[in-house]
Design a protein around this motif. Structure first.
Motif, PDB file in Angstrom:
ATOM      1  N   LEU A  34       0.742  -1.238  -0.057  1.00 46.88           N
ATOM      2  CA  LEU A  34       0.128   0.214  -0.148  1.00 46.88           C
ATOM      3  C   LEU A  34       0.854   1.648   0.373  1.00 46.88           C
ATOM      4  O   LEU A  34       2.571   1.279   0.238  1.00 46.88           O
ATOM      5  CB  LEU A  34      -1.078   0.098   1.320  1.00 46.88           C
ATOM      6  N   THR A  35       0.297   2.547  -0.521  1.00 49.69           N
ATOM      7  CA  THR A  35       0.816   3.968  -0.202  1.00 49.69           C
ATOM      8  C   THR A  35       0.399   4.263   0.445  1.00 49.69           C
ATOM      9  O   THR A  35      -1.142   4.400   0.650  1.00 49.69           O
ATOM     10  CB  THR A  35       1.163   4.618  -2.466  1.00 49.69           C
ATOM     11  N   GLY A  36       0.446   5.539   1.042  1.00 49.51           N
ATOM     12  CA  GLY A  36       0.509   6.865   1.628  1.00 49.51           C
ATOM     13  C   GLY A  36       1.280   7.540   2.325  1.00 49.51           C
ATOM     14  O   GLY A  36       2.240   7.627   2.061  1.00 49.51           O
ATOM     15  N   TRP A  37       0.346   7.517   3.510  1.00 50.87           N
ATOM     16  CA  TRP A  37       1.869   8.767   4.429  1.00 50.87           C
ATOM     17  C   TRP A  37       0.985   8.408   6.164  1.00 50.87           C
ATOM     18  O   TRP A  37       0.064   8.271   6.120  1.00 50.87           O
ATOM     19  CB  TRP A  37       1.986   9.848   4.188  1.00 50.87           C
ATOM     20  N   VAL A  38       1.958   8.938   6.855  1.00 53.45           N
ATOM     21  CA  VAL A  38       1.001   8.437   8.735  1.00 53.45           C
ATOM     22  C   VAL A  38       2.168  10.246   9.098  1.00 53.45           C
ATOM     23  O   VAL A  38       3.483   9.959   8.790  1.00 53.45           O
ATOM     24  CB  VAL A  38       1.421   7.743   8.683  1.00 53.45           C
ATOM     25  N   GLN A  39       1.496  10.388   9.438  1.00 52.54           N
ATOM     26  CA  GLN A  39       1.535  11.556  10.656  1.00 52.54           C
ATOM     27  C   GLN A  39       1.205  11.865  12.054  1.00 52.54           C
ATOM     28  O   GLN A  39      -0.539  11.707  12.429  1.00 52.54           O
ATOM     29  CB  GLN A  39       1.813  13.347   9.790  1.00 52.54           C
ATOM     30  N   ASN A  40       2.292  12.160  13.353  1.00 49.40           N
ATOM     31  CA  ASN A  40       1.739  12.939  14.302  1.00 49.40           C
ATOM     32  C   ASN A  40       0.409  14.249  13.858  1.00 49.40           C
ATOM     33  O   ASN A  40       1.329  14.955  13.043  1.00 49.40           O
ATOM     34  CB  ASN A  40       2.175  12.873  15.709  1.00 49.40           C
ATOM     35  N   GLN A  41       0.018  14.222  14.837  1.00 49.22           N
ATOM     36  CA  GLN A  41      -1.139  15.207  14.679  1.00 49.22           C
ATOM     37  C   GLN A  41      -1.077  15.833  16.567  1.00 49.22           C
ATOM     38  O   GLN A  41      -0.404  15.562  17.271  1.00 49.22           O
ATOM     39  CB  GLN A  41      -2.534  15.111  14.726  1.00 49.22           C
ATOM     40  N   PRO A  42      -1.201  17.366  16.581  1.00 45.92           N
ATOM     41  CA  PRO A  42      -0.715  17.995  17.476  1.00 45.92           C
ATOM     42  C   PRO A  42      -1.901  17.688  18.713  1.00 45.92           C
ATOM     43  O   PRO A  42      -1.202  17.674  20.013  1.00 45.92           O
ATOM     44  CB  PRO A  42      -1.430  19.184  16.603  1.00 45.92           C
ATOM     45  N   ASP A  43      -2.529  17.934  18.236  1.00 56.90           N
ATOM     46  CA  ASP A  43      -3.445  17.068  19.627  1.00 56.90           C
ATOM     47  C   ASP A  43      -3.033  15.645  20.007  1.00 56.90           C
ATOM     48  O   ASP A  43      -4.437  15.018  20.541  1.00 56.90           O
ATOM     49  CB  ASP A  43      -5.385  17.089  19.156  1.00 56.90           C
ATOM     50  N   GLY A  44      -2.808  15.011  19.699  1.00 59.17           N
ATOM     51  CA  GLY A  44      -2.352  14.143  20.029  1.00 59.17           C
ATOM     52  C   GLY A  44      -2.519  12.074  19.164  1.00 59.17           C
ATOM     53  O   GLY A  44      -2.955  10.914  19.126  1.00 59.17           O
ATOM     54  N   THR A  45      -3.526  12.925  18.137  1.00 60.35           N
ATOM     55  CA  THR A  45      -3.501  11.322  17.826  1.00 60.35           C
ATOM     56  C   THR A  45      -2.920  11.525  16.383  1.00 60.35           C
ATOM     57  O   THR A  45      -2.118  11.978  16.028  1.00 60.35           O
ATOM     58  CB  THR A  45      -5.504  12.215  16.706  1.00 60.35           C
ATOM     59  N   VAL A  46      -2.726  10.585  15.460  1.00 60.50           N
ATOM     60  CA  VAL A  46      -2.376   9.927  13.604  1.00 60.50           C
ATOM     61  C   VAL A  46      -3.013  10.245  12.895  1.00 60.50           C
ATOM     62  O   VAL A  46      -3.976   9.450  13.038  1.00 60.50           O
ATOM     63  CB  VAL A  46      -1.536   8.275  14.406  1.00 60.50           C
ATOM     64  N   GLU A  47      -2.725  10.241  12.564  1.00 58.51           N
ATOM     65  CA  GLU A  47      -4.104  10.929  10.961  1.00 58.51           C
ATOM     66  C   GLU A  47      -2.649  10.427   9.607  1.00 58.51           C
ATOM     67  O   GLU A  47      -1.595   9.725   9.884  1.00 58.51           O
ATOM     68  CB  GLU A  47      -4.051  12.230  10.412  1.00 58.51           C
ATOM     69  N   LEU A  48      -3.627   9.266   8.813  1.00 59.76           N
ATOM     70  CA  LEU A  48      -2.919   8.545   7.837  1.00 59.76           C
ATOM     71  C   LEU A  48      -4.186   8.874   6.515  1.00 59.76           C
ATOM     72  O   LEU A  48      -4.925   8.697   6.489  1.00 59.76           O
ATOM     73  CB  LEU A  48      -2.256   7.313   7.935  1.00 59.76           C
ATOM     74  N   GLU A  49      -3.504   8.389   4.971  1.00 63.15           N
ATOM     75  CA  GLU A  49      -4.037   8.299   4.203  1.00 63.15           C
ATOM     76  C   GLU A  49      -3.096   6.796   3.625  1.00 63.15           C
ATOM     77  O   GLU A  49      -2.134   6.581   3.623  1.00 63.15           O
ATOM     78  CB  GLU A  49      -3.700   9.567   3.568  1.00 63.15           C
ATOM     79  N   VAL A  50      -4.303   6.042   3.070  1.00 58.83           N
ATOM     80  CA  VAL A  50      -3.518   4.453   2.723  1.00 58.83           C
ATOM     81  C   VAL A  50      -4.486   4.379   1.321  1.00 58.83           C
ATOM     82  O   VAL A  50      -5.755   4.529   1.161  1.00 58.83           O
ATOM     83  CB  VAL A  50      -3.809   3.754   3.648  1.00 58.83           C
ATOM     84  N   GLU A  51      -3.526   4.418   0.124  1.00 60.94           N
ATOM     85  CA  GLU A  51      -4.250   4.056  -0.351  1.00 60.94           C
ATOM     86  C   GLU A  51      -4.170   2.760  -1.653  1.00 60.94           C
ATOM     87  O   GLU A  51      -2.480   2.303  -1.555  1.00 60.94           O
ATOM     88  CB  GLU A  51      -3.760   4.448  -1.868  1.00 60.94           C
ATOM     89  N   GLY A  52      -4.888   1.157  -1.918  1.00 65.86           N
ATOM     90  CA  GLY A  52      -4.494   0.447  -2.632  1.00 65.86           C
ATOM     91  C   GLY A  52      -5.950  -0.258  -2.698  1.00 65.86           C
ATOM     92  O   GLY A  52      -6.835   0.427  -2.553  1.00 65.86           O
ATOM     93  N   ASN A  53      -5.765  -1.523  -2.899  1.00 63.21           N
ATOM     94  CA  ASN A  53      -7.200  -2.566  -3.559  1.00 63.21           C
ATOM     95  C   ASN A  53      -7.467  -2.590  -2.885  1.00 63.21           C
ATOM     96  O   ASN A  53      -7.041  -2.759  -1.482  1.00 63.21           O
ATOM     97  CB  ASN A  53      -6.617  -3.605  -4.632  1.00 63.21           C
ATOM     98  N   LYS A  54      -8.614  -2.976  -2.679  1.00 61.71           N
ATOM     99  CA  LYS A  54      -9.734  -2.332  -1.314  1.00 61.71           C
ATOM    100  C   LYS A  54      -9.319  -3.777  -0.340  1.00 61.71           C
ATOM    101  O   LYS A  54      -9.270  -3.373   0.690  1.00 61.71           O
ATOM    102  CB  LYS A  54     -11.125  -3.130  -1.951  1.00 61.71           C
ATOM    103  N   SER A  55      -8.913  -4.792  -1.277  1.00 57.70           N
ATOM    104  CA  SER A  55      -8.316  -5.783  -0.371  1.00 57.70           C
ATOM    105  C   SER A  55      -7.831  -5.908   0.951  1.00 57.70           C
ATOM    106  O   SER A  55      -7.489  -6.111   2.150  1.00 57.70           O
ATOM    107  CB  SER A  55      -8.678  -7.494  -0.644  1.00 57.70           C
ATOM    108  N   SER A  56      -6.389  -5.226   0.205  1.00 58.83           N
ATOM    109  CA  SER A  56      -5.543  -4.792   1.407  1.00 58.83           C
ATOM    110  C   SER A  56      -5.641  -4.061   1.581  1.00 58.83           C
ATOM    111  O   SER A  56      -4.975  -3.569   2.899  1.00 58.83           O
ATOM    112  CB  SER A  56      -4.049  -4.654  -0.613  1.00 58.83           C
ATOM    113  N   VAL A  57      -6.847  -3.033   1.649  1.00 58.20           N
ATOM    114  CA  VAL A  57      -6.623  -1.928   2.666  1.00 58.20           C
ATOM    115  C   VAL A  57      -7.370  -2.765   3.951  1.00 58.20           C
ATOM    116  O   VAL A  57      -7.282  -2.286   4.543  1.00 58.20           O
ATOM    117  CB  VAL A  57      -7.708  -0.358   1.980  1.00 58.20           C
ATOM    118  N   ASP A  58      -8.275  -2.936   3.318  1.00 57.44           N
ATOM    119  CA  ASP A  58      -9.451  -3.899   4.495  1.00 57.44           C
ATOM    120  C   ASP A  58      -8.443  -4.859   5.404  1.00 57.44           C
ATOM    121  O   ASP A  58      -8.554  -4.885   6.692  1.00 57.44           O
ATOM    122  CB  ASP A  58     -10.232  -4.113   4.272  1.00 57.44           C
TER     123      ASP A  58
END
Length: 89
Positions: free
Chosen positions: A29-53
């Motif tokens: 899968l491709t995309g990114w992950v990053q920390n947020q100032p509020d203590g959460t982590v945000e990410l985007e992930v891209e690929g076929n549905k089965s792999s993402v699930d």
């Protein structure tokens, strides 16, 4: 398929971004992950549905004893962004 995810819990300072990257690479899968100032982590992930699930399930079931996911808000986005790799921001 492209999803945007916000994860809350004990997810900063415990290797969560690295773990996320390793799981994404495992499922090609491709995309990114990053920390947020509020203590959460945000990410985007891209690929076929089965792999993402499978990725999302693996992330929830991560065996890292220091990580604790309290909530994972997953939003499916309409358009792919054609990321080339999965990076930690």
């Amino acid at each position: 398929m492209l999803v945007h995810v916000t994860v809350s819990g004990r997810v900063q300072g415990v290797g969560f971004r690295y773990t996320t990257q390793q799981i994404a690479i495992k499922y090609n899968l491709t995309g990114w992950v990053q920390n947020q100032p509020d203590g959460t982590v945000e990410l985007e992930v891209e690929g076929n549905k089965s792999s993402v699930d499978t990725f999302l399930k693996a992330l929830e079931d991560s065996n890292n004893q220091f990580i604790r996911i309290d909530d994972m808000n997953v939003e499916t986005l309409k358009d792919n962004k054609d990321y080339k790799s999965f990076i930690i921001k």
